[in-house]
Design a protein around this motif. Structure first.
Motif, PDB file in Angstrom:
ATOM      1  N   LEU A  77      38.248  38.501  49.780  1.00  0.00           N
ATOM      2  CA  LEU A  77      38.738  37.749  48.618  1.00  0.00           C
ATOM      3  C   LEU A  77      38.409  38.418  47.303  1.00  0.00           C
ATOM      4  O   LEU A  77      37.337  39.004  47.135  1.00  0.00           O
ATOM      5  CB  LEU A  77      38.078  36.373  48.557  1.00  0.00           C
ATOM      6  N   GLU A  78      39.325  38.259  46.376  1.00  0.00           N
ATOM      7  CA  GLU A  78      39.054  38.481  44.970  1.00  0.00           C
ATOM      8  C   GLU A  78      39.113  37.099  44.342  1.00  0.00           C
ATOM      9  O   GLU A  78      40.041  36.337  44.596  1.00  0.00           O
ATOM     10  CB  GLU A  78      40.105  39.409  44.355  1.00  0.00           C
ATOM     11  N   PHE A  79      38.105  36.734  43.552  1.00  0.00           N
ATOM     12  CA  PHE A  79      38.035  35.397  42.966  1.00  0.00           C
ATOM     13  C   PHE A  79      38.732  35.361  41.607  1.00  0.00           C
ATOM     14  O   PHE A  79      38.652  36.305  40.835  1.00  0.00           O
ATOM     15  CB  PHE A  79      36.581  34.955  42.760  1.00  0.00           C
ATOM     16  N   ALA A  80      39.384  34.247  41.334  1.00  0.00           N
ATOM     17  CA  ALA A  80      39.929  33.932  40.013  1.00  0.00           C
ATOM     18  C   ALA A  80      39.280  32.616  39.609  1.00  0.00           C
ATOM     19  O   ALA A  80      39.732  31.542  40.008  1.00  0.00           O
ATOM     20  CB  ALA A  80      41.449  33.816  40.072  1.00  0.00           C
ATOM     21  N   ASN A  84      41.364  33.075  32.219  1.00  0.00           N
ATOM     22  CA  ASN A  84      42.071  34.365  32.139  1.00  0.00           C
ATOM     23  C   ASN A  84      42.421  34.895  33.514  1.00  0.00           C
ATOM     24  O   ASN A  84      43.554  35.326  33.758  1.00  0.00           O
ATOM     25  CB  ASN A  84      41.234  35.402  31.376  1.00  0.00           C
ATOM     26  N   ASP A  85      41.444  34.882  34.438  1.00  0.00           N
ATOM     27  CA  ASP A  85      41.705  35.380  35.787  1.00  0.00           C
ATOM     28  C   ASP A  85      42.725  34.511  36.512  1.00  0.00           C
ATOM     29  O   ASP A  85      43.588  35.016  37.233  1.00  0.00           O
ATOM     30  CB  ASP A  85      40.412  35.446  36.603  1.00  0.00           C
ATOM     31  N   MET A 102      43.590  36.339  47.208  1.00  0.00           N
ATOM     32  CA  MET A 102      42.932  35.873  45.991  1.00  0.00           C
ATOM     33  C   MET A 102      42.654  34.387  46.144  1.00  0.00           C
ATOM     34  O   MET A 102      43.501  33.628  46.631  1.00  0.00           O
ATOM     35  CB  MET A 102      43.804  36.117  44.762  1.00  0.00           C
ATOM     36  N   LEU A 103      41.456  33.988  45.718  1.00  0.00           N
ATOM     37  CA  LEU A 103      41.067  32.585  45.729  1.00  0.00           C
ATOM     38  C   LEU A 103      40.954  32.104  44.291  1.00  0.00           C
ATOM     39  O   LEU A 103      40.155  32.617  43.515  1.00  0.00           O
ATOM     40  CB  LEU A 103      39.724  32.387  46.438  1.00  0.00           C
ATOM     41  N   PHE A 104      41.783  31.127  43.938  1.00  0.00           N
ATOM     42  CA  PHE A 104      41.749  30.495  42.625  1.00  0.00           C
ATOM     43  C   PHE A 104      40.835  29.280  42.744  1.00  0.00           C
ATOM     44  O   PHE A 104      41.057  28.413  43.590  1.00  0.00           O
ATOM     45  CB  PHE A 104      43.146  30.049  42.202  1.00  0.00           C
ATOM     46  N   ILE A 105      39.819  29.235  41.899  1.00  0.00           N
ATOM     47  CA  ILE A 105      38.857  28.141  41.933  1.00  0.00           C
ATOM     48  C   ILE A 105      38.993  27.354  40.635  1.00  0.00           C
ATOM     49  O   ILE A 105      38.850  27.902  39.548  1.00  0.00           O
ATOM     50  CB  ILE A 105      37.421  28.674  42.080  1.00  0.00           C
ATOM     51  N   ARG A 180      32.789  32.433  51.056  1.00  0.00           N
ATOM     52  CA  ARG A 180      31.467  32.758  50.528  1.00  0.00           C
ATOM     53  C   ARG A 180      31.562  33.966  49.627  1.00  0.00           C
ATOM     54  O   ARG A 180      32.445  34.807  49.787  1.00  0.00           O
ATOM     55  CB  ARG A 180      30.458  32.991  51.639  1.00  0.00           C
ATOM     56  N   ARG A 181      30.652  34.027  48.702  1.00  0.00           N
ATOM     57  CA  ARG A 181      30.567  35.138  47.754  1.00  0.00           C
ATOM     58  C   ARG A 181      29.799  36.290  48.415  1.00  0.00           C
ATOM     59  O   ARG A 181      28.823  36.051  49.118  1.00  0.00           O
ATOM     60  CB  ARG A 181      29.793  34.649  46.527  1.00  0.00           C
TER      61      ARG A 181
END
Length: 183
Positions: A77-80, A84-85, A102-105, A180-181
């Motif tokens: 994952l790349e987090f948003a 801006n992200d 991509m995970l939008f949080i 998870r990060r």
């Protein structure tokens, strides 16, 4: 009858030349700003702006599970996580590996709406509620589409993967995600 002076002709010719030069300089200025490139973006033949030199930044991992908790698949994952992200998302990107997404949080669970403006890749969008259950899947979204893709129920997360991923992995609404990060 009075004789016409020859000084009038060169003056009007000079004025015309000056006007043409000013117009050309103005047009050159406008077009130089339109076509000015920067290091990150270029315009292909279809005039859509795309990202150049995109590199996936792995921030975490996500596992898809069926309703019973059984493993389906996993992606990097790349987090948003900030405005801006989340606004940029996967815009302008020309490639993403099958095992990436991509995970939008979002800070709270609510109805979500996404679009594909400036998004080159066709995607599957998965809207996920605060219980980490997939509530909506939009498959094979259309690149550059400015229509809204809505969640059918409140969602706090959105996962974007390459188009066809949910079909090939048999991921359905009601399945769950765990993330998870790693950075």
């Amino acid at each position: 009858m009075a004789k016409k002076s020859n000084t009038q002709k060169p003056k009007s010719k000079l004025t015309s030349i000056i006007v043409v030069v000013i117009i050309l300089a103005f047009l050159l200025l406008i077009f130089s700003n339109i076509f000015k490139s920067n290091d990150r973006k270029l315009k292909p033949a279809n005039n859509k702006i795309v990202e150049k030199n995109y590199k996936f930044e792995k921030n975490g991992e996500l596992t898809f599970q069926n309703k019973d908790g059984g493993f389906i698949s996993a992606i990097d994952l790349e987090f948003a996580e900030n405005n801006n992200d989340r606004t940029d998302g996967l815009m302008y990107r020309t490639e993403m590996k099958e095992n990436q997404g991509m995970l939008f949080i979002f800070p709270t669970e609510r109805m979500q709406s996404f679009w594909m403006k400036n998004t080159v890749l066709s995607l599957d969008m998965l809207f996920v509620n605060s219980k980490l259950e997939i509530v909506t899947i939009h498959k094979n979204t259309k690149p550059y589409d400015e229509n809204s893709y809505l969640s059918s129920a409140p969602a706090q997360y959105v996962v974007e993967v390459n188009a066809g991923y949910t079909t090939s992995q048999n991921i359905k609404e009601g399945d769950k995600v765990i993330f998870r990060r790693t950075d």
